[in-house]
Design an enzyme around this catalytic site. Structure first.
Site, PDB file in Angstrom:
ATOM      1  N   CYS A  12       0.820  -1.208   0.000  1.00 33.71           N
ATOM      2  CA  CYS A  12       0.000   0.000   0.000  1.00 33.71           C
ATOM      3  C   CYS A  12       0.856   1.262   0.000  1.00 33.71           C
ATOM      4  O   CYS A  12       0.665   2.165  -0.803  1.00 33.71           O
ATOM      5  CB  CYS A  12      -0.941  -0.010   1.211  1.00 33.71           C
ATOM      6  N   CYS A  46      -1.572   1.727  -3.008  1.00 36.71           N
ATOM      7  CA  CYS A  46      -2.548   2.809  -2.829  1.00 36.71           C
ATOM      8  C   CYS A  46      -1.950   4.214  -2.806  1.00 36.71           C
ATOM      9  O   CYS A  46      -2.421   5.110  -3.520  1.00 36.71           O
ATOM     10  CB  CYS A  46      -3.315   2.653  -1.520  1.00 36.71           C
ATOM     11  N   LYS A  86       0.082   5.378  -5.937  1.00 32.63           N
ATOM     12  CA  LYS A  86      -0.900   5.412  -7.034  1.00 32.63           C
ATOM     13  C   LYS A  86      -1.772   6.655  -6.936  1.00 32.63           C
ATOM     14  O   LYS A  86      -1.981   7.360  -7.920  1.00 32.63           O
ATOM     15  CB  LYS A  86      -1.771   4.165  -6.968  1.00 32.63           C
ATOM     16  N   TYR A 144      -9.161  -3.177 -11.458  1.00 39.41           N
ATOM     17  CA  TYR A 144      -9.048  -1.769 -11.066  1.00 39.41           C
ATOM     18  C   TYR A 144      -7.650  -1.204 -11.250  1.00 39.41           C
ATOM     19  O   TYR A 144      -7.488  -0.032 -11.603  1.00 39.41           O
ATOM     20  CB  TYR A 144      -9.579  -1.544  -9.637  1.00 39.41           C
ATOM     21  N   GLU A 159      -6.975   2.021 -13.491  1.00 39.53           N
ATOM     22  CA  GLU A 159      -6.394   3.214 -12.855  1.00 39.53           C
ATOM     23  C   GLU A 159      -5.127   3.670 -13.578  1.00 39.53           C
ATOM     24  O   GLU A 159      -4.937   4.868 -13.826  1.00 39.53           O
ATOM     25  CB  GLU A 159      -6.085   2.916 -11.381  1.00 39.53           C
ATOM     26  N   HIS A 206     -27.216  21.273  -1.199  1.00 44.43           N
ATOM     27  CA  HIS A 206     -27.257  21.844  -2.540  1.00 44.43           C
ATOM     28  C   HIS A 206     -26.240  22.973  -2.697  1.00 44.43           C
ATOM     29  O   HIS A 206     -26.054  23.739  -1.761  1.00 44.43           O
ATOM     30  CB  HIS A 206     -28.673  22.402  -2.775  1.00 44.43           C
ATOM     31  N   GLU A 250     -26.279  15.083  -3.728  1.00 50.95           N
ATOM     32  CA  GLU A 250     -27.670  15.310  -3.326  1.00 50.95           C
ATOM     33  C   GLU A 250     -28.634  14.424  -4.121  1.00 50.95           C
ATOM     34  O   GLU A 250     -29.737  14.139  -3.686  1.00 50.95           O
ATOM     35  CB  GLU A 250     -28.061  16.786  -3.436  1.00 50.95           C
TER      36      GLU A 250
HETATM   37  C1  LIG Z   1      -1.086  -0.862  -7.588  1.00 53.10           C
HETATM   38  C2  LIG Z   1      -1.931  -1.151  -6.375  1.00 53.10           C
HETATM   39  C3  LIG Z   1      -2.856  -0.234  -5.962  1.00 53.10           C
HETATM   40  C4  LIG Z   1      -3.643  -0.479  -4.843  1.00 53.10           C
HETATM   41  N1  LIG Z   1      -4.557   0.454  -4.465  1.00 53.10           N
HETATM   42  C5  LIG Z   1      -5.315   0.251  -3.371  1.00 53.10           C
HETATM   43  C6  LIG Z   1      -6.243   1.230  -2.937  1.00 53.10           C
HETATM   44  O1  LIG Z   1      -6.402   2.281  -3.569  1.00 53.10           O
HETATM   45  N2  LIG Z   1      -6.953   0.990  -1.817  1.00 53.10           N
HETATM   46  C7  LIG Z   1      -6.795  -0.171  -1.085  1.00 53.10           C
HETATM   47  O2  LIG Z   1      -7.454  -0.338  -0.057  1.00 53.10           O
HETATM   48  N3  LIG Z   1      -5.932  -1.136  -1.495  1.00 53.10           N
HETATM   49  C8  LIG Z   1      -5.188  -0.947  -2.602  1.00 53.10           C
HETATM   50  N4  LIG Z   1      -4.282  -1.898  -3.000  1.00 53.10           N
HETATM   51  C9  LIG Z   1      -4.223  -3.172  -2.246  1.00 53.10           C
HETATM   52  C10 LIG Z   1      -3.379  -3.017  -0.977  1.00 53.10           C
HETATM   53  O3  LIG Z   1      -2.123  -2.495  -1.299  1.00 53.10           O
HETATM   54  C11 LIG Z   1      -3.244  -4.358  -0.288  1.00 53.10           C
HETATM   55  O4  LIG Z   1      -4.527  -4.904  -0.073  1.00 53.10           O
HETATM   56  C12 LIG Z   1      -2.546  -4.245   1.054  1.00 53.10           C
HETATM   57  O5  LIG Z   1      -1.272  -3.681   0.919  1.00 53.10           O
HETATM   58  C13 LIG Z   1      -2.439  -5.630   1.713  1.00 53.10           C
HETATM   59  O6  LIG Z   1      -1.713  -5.548   2.904  1.00 53.10           O
HETATM   60  P1  LIG Z   1      -0.933  -6.819   3.452  1.00 53.10           P
HETATM   61  O7  LIG Z   1      -0.426  -6.440   4.806  1.00 53.10           O
HETATM   62  O8  LIG Z   1      -1.782  -8.010   3.325  1.00 53.10           O
HETATM   63  O9  LIG Z   1       0.271  -7.050   2.452  1.00 53.10           O
HETATM   64  P2  LIG Z   1       1.392  -6.089   1.897  1.00 53.10           P
HETATM   65  O10 LIG Z   1       1.067  -4.663   2.118  1.00 53.10           O
HETATM   66  O11 LIG Z   1       1.659  -6.532   0.513  1.00 53.10           O
HETATM   67  O12 LIG Z   1       2.645  -6.413   2.815  1.00 53.10           O
HETATM   68  C14 LIG Z   1       3.309  -7.636   2.769  1.00 53.10           C
HETATM   69  C15 LIG Z   1       4.764  -7.402   3.127  1.00 53.10           C
HETATM   70  O13 LIG Z   1       5.384  -8.640   3.411  1.00 53.10           O
HETATM   71  C16 LIG Z   1       6.708  -8.605   2.915  1.00 53.10           C
HETATM   72  N5  LIG Z   1       7.132  -9.990   2.775  1.00 53.10           N
HETATM   73  C17 LIG Z   1       6.630 -10.922   1.930  1.00 53.10           C
HETATM   74  N6  LIG Z   1       7.220 -12.111   2.157  1.00 53.10           N
HETATM   75  C18 LIG Z   1       8.101 -11.931   3.169  1.00 53.10           C
HETATM   76  C19 LIG Z   1       8.995 -12.798   3.858  1.00 53.10           C
HETATM   77  N7  LIG Z   1       9.072 -14.103   3.571  1.00 53.10           N
HETATM   78  N8  LIG Z   1       9.783 -12.276   4.837  1.00 53.10           N
HETATM   79  C20 LIG Z   1       9.693 -10.955   5.149  1.00 53.10           C
HETATM   80  N9  LIG Z   1       8.860 -10.098   4.534  1.00 53.10           N
HETATM   81  C21 LIG Z   1       8.065 -10.586   3.560  1.00 53.10           C
HETATM   82  C22 LIG Z   1       6.590  -7.829   1.617  1.00 53.10           C
HETATM   83  O14 LIG Z   1       7.834  -7.274   1.234  1.00 53.10           O
HETATM   84  C23 LIG Z   1       5.564  -6.763   1.994  1.00 53.10           C
HETATM   85  O15 LIG Z   1       6.177  -5.591   2.460  1.00 53.10           O
HETATM   86  C24 LIG Z   1      -3.478  -1.687  -4.111  1.00 53.10           C
HETATM   87  C25 LIG Z   1      -2.527  -2.632  -4.533  1.00 53.10           C
HETATM   88  C26 LIG Z   1      -1.770  -2.368  -5.647  1.00 53.10           C
HETATM   89  C27 LIG Z   1      -0.755  -3.391  -6.090  1.00 53.10           C
END
Ligand SMILES: Cc1cc2nc3c(=O)[nH]c(=O)nc-3n(C[C@H](O)[C@H](O)[C@H](O)COP(=O)(O)OP(=O)(O)OC[C@H]3O[C@@H](n4cnc5c(N)ncnc54)[C@H](O)[C@@H]3O)c2cc1C
Length: 460
Positions: A43, A48, A51, A179, A183, A437, A442
């Site tokens: 994110c 997010c 972006k 999406y 986007e 308004h 609205e």
């Molecule tokens: C281009 C794009 C735009 C988006 N826009 C939106 C939006 O507008 N609104 C919204 O709500 N969501 C959006 N999302 C989705 C959102 O980013 C994810 O849903 C959210 O980040 C999920 O969080 P998470 O904690 O599950 O995983 P992540 O945020 O992906 O975090 C996982 C972390 O784990 C780390 N990791 C993975 N494996 C290991 C390992 N073995 N050891 C150590 N570290 C590890 C990774 O490096 C990463 O930093 C978007 C996603 C993308 C790709």
């Protein structure tokens, strides 16, 4: 070999992992978190936040054009991609540091390395050290998929790279109908690229309300994005600094950049799930119960790696609920119903609840209220655009079960409408609310006339 002993080990420092680690530490747990790339996760680093910053950048062009109708004469505008990316990177670095500071303040020990389970209680780190943990939380997120192998796939970028392009592409071909694809089409087109969006299905934005999908497509095309559905990229060839893209339709198209946004898959490879006895489903997502507990009793998983609803606020809520459940003495299940969502496309979508199709499959009677109108601003700007507002109502209970908005401010509108939908507001409650308004929103409280009413249809 050094061995840390903690109450909770979190694998992944993204939205879900960071929140869970902080709250667990605030509940008194000794917490360690491993992040292999950058704190903040998808994110903050490549989702997010960056972006939305690019979306803001892409919208100035239309603002400058619209200004003329309101009496402004502006010198001709020029855009510098390098400045935008540098400024964006500075803000992302600031946020990343803020995440680190928050975790440090809460007493979470952060290790900047890859981690994997060796057994249900032992985590191996990339530097050869190990940690022993009473509980483990897997919050490793997801990764872009590239679809079926094609020739020249090595030339294709995903959203990860799109945030760091060294030069601005004049011609962009994006494959995907979700999406993220839509986007980025808006971002590149707004910044001045010639954009072609290629999608194998019938129409873009599967899963959204059909009228919303059609409305956005028509508007995108009117704003200069070429949308090709029913075909896909068959091959990419490098031709002296540019690319020649072969489509399944037989057409050949030139592009300076080819991007695929064809879905994401959970990060479950090589993190020791088998060794720890953690079950995954056929899409590779970790299977969890309503408390985010996996098939291994001391191991939990939250966020995109569980592939429930892949959005940041959902991952955060799941992480928080996990910490309250396991360390706060307050078992908390996350309610995944009526999660609002937005697409920061051009025009923007904001939506919550059921689509018309879903409602007609589930409800005995579905009433539709709809308004499509030219926004006030467009009367002077001359922009050829219209706003779509749609309420999906349970015809028997009068409850508003879906709210769909396309147009300026749609995401902000959907966030507030989501409160009403979540509370079970009836159409009569919307009608009883005084209009504000002049606004576009609205319309949501002034749609008196039902545009359609349907008895239940069988699910396809
Ligand atoms: C281009 C794009 C735009 C988006 N826009 C939106 C939006 O507008 N609104 C919204 O709500 N969501 C959006 N999302 C989705 C959102 O980013 C994810 O849903 C959210 O980040 C999920 O969080 P998470 O904690 O599950 O995983 P992540 O945020 O992906 O975090 C996982 C972390 O784990 C780390 N990791 C993975 N494996 C290991 C390992 N073995 N050891 C150590 N570290 C590890 C990774 O490096 C990463 O930093 C978007 C996603 C993308 C790709």
């Amino acid at each position: 070999m050094a061995e840390a002993d903690v109450d909770l080990f979190v694998i992944g420092g993204g939205s879900g992992g960071v929140r869970a680690a902080r709250i667990a530490a605030e509940h008194g747990a000794r917490v360690m978190l491993a992040e292999e790339y950058r704190l903040g996760g998808t994110c903050v680093i490549r989702g997010c936040v960056p972006k939305k910053l690019l979306v803001y950048a892409s919208r100035f062009h239309a603002e400058f054009e619209d200004a003329a109708g309101f009496g402004w004469t502006l010198p001709s505008a020029s855009f510098d991609w390098t400045t935008l990316i540098a400024n964006k990177d500075r803000e992302i670095a600031r946020l990343e540091a803020a995440y680190g500071a928050t975790l440090a303040r809460a007493g979470v020990k952060v290790v900047k390395t890859r981690a994997a389970l060796l057994d249900p209680h032992t985590i191996g780190l990339a530097d050869g050290t190990r940690a022993h943990a009473r509980y483990v939380l897997i919050a490793t997120g997801g990764t872009p998929s590239y679809g079926d192998p094609i020739s020249g796939l090595e030339h294709v970028i995903s959203s990860n790279e799109a945030f760091h392009l060294s030069t601005f592409p004049r011609r962009v071909l994006i494959q995907g109908g979700g999406y993220i694809a839509v986007e980025f089409a808006g971002i590149f087109a707004g910044l001045g690229s010639h954009v072609t969006l290629v999608y194998r299905g019938e129409n873009i934005l599967r899963g959204f309300d059909d009228e919303v999908r059609q409305h956005v497509r028509v508007e995108m095309e009117a704003h200069g994005v070429r949308v090709l559905t029913g075909c896909k990229v068959a091959g990419v060839e490098s031709t002296g600094g540019h690319f020649s893209v072969r489509l399944s339709s037989g057409n050949q198209m030139p592009a300076d950049q080819v991007m695929f946004a064809v879905g994401r898959h959970p990060n479950t490879a090589k993190i020791g799930l088998t060794e720890a006895g953690v079950e995954i489903d056929r899409n590779g997502a970790i299977v969890v119960d309503e408390y985010s507990r996996t098939s291994a009793a001391n191991i939990y998983a939250v966020g995109d790696v569980t592939n429930r609803i892949n959005l940041t606020p959902v991952a955060i809520r799941e992480g928080h609920a996990f910490a309250d459940t396991v360390f706060g003495g307050k078992p908390t299940a996350v309610d995944h119903a009526n999660v609002p969502t937005a697409v920061f496309s051009d025009p923007e979508i904001g939506t919550v609840g059921l689509t018309e199709t879903q409602a007609r499959e589930r409800l005995a009677q579905t009433d539709i209220y709809k308004a499509m109108f030219k926004p006030l601003r467009a009367t002077l700007s001359g922009r050829d655009t219209s706003v779509l507002m749609k309420l999906v109502v349970d015809g028997l209970s009068d409850r508003v079960v879906g709210c769909h908005v396309v147009g300026e401010g749609a995401a902000e509108i959907a966030q507030i409408a989501a409160i009403a939908v979540k509370m079970g507001a009836r159409k009569a409650d919307f009608d009883a609310t005084m209009a504000l308004h002049p606004t576009a929103a609205e319309e949501l409280v002034t749609m008196r006339k039902r545009s359609a009413s349907y008895a239940r249809v069988a699910a396809e």
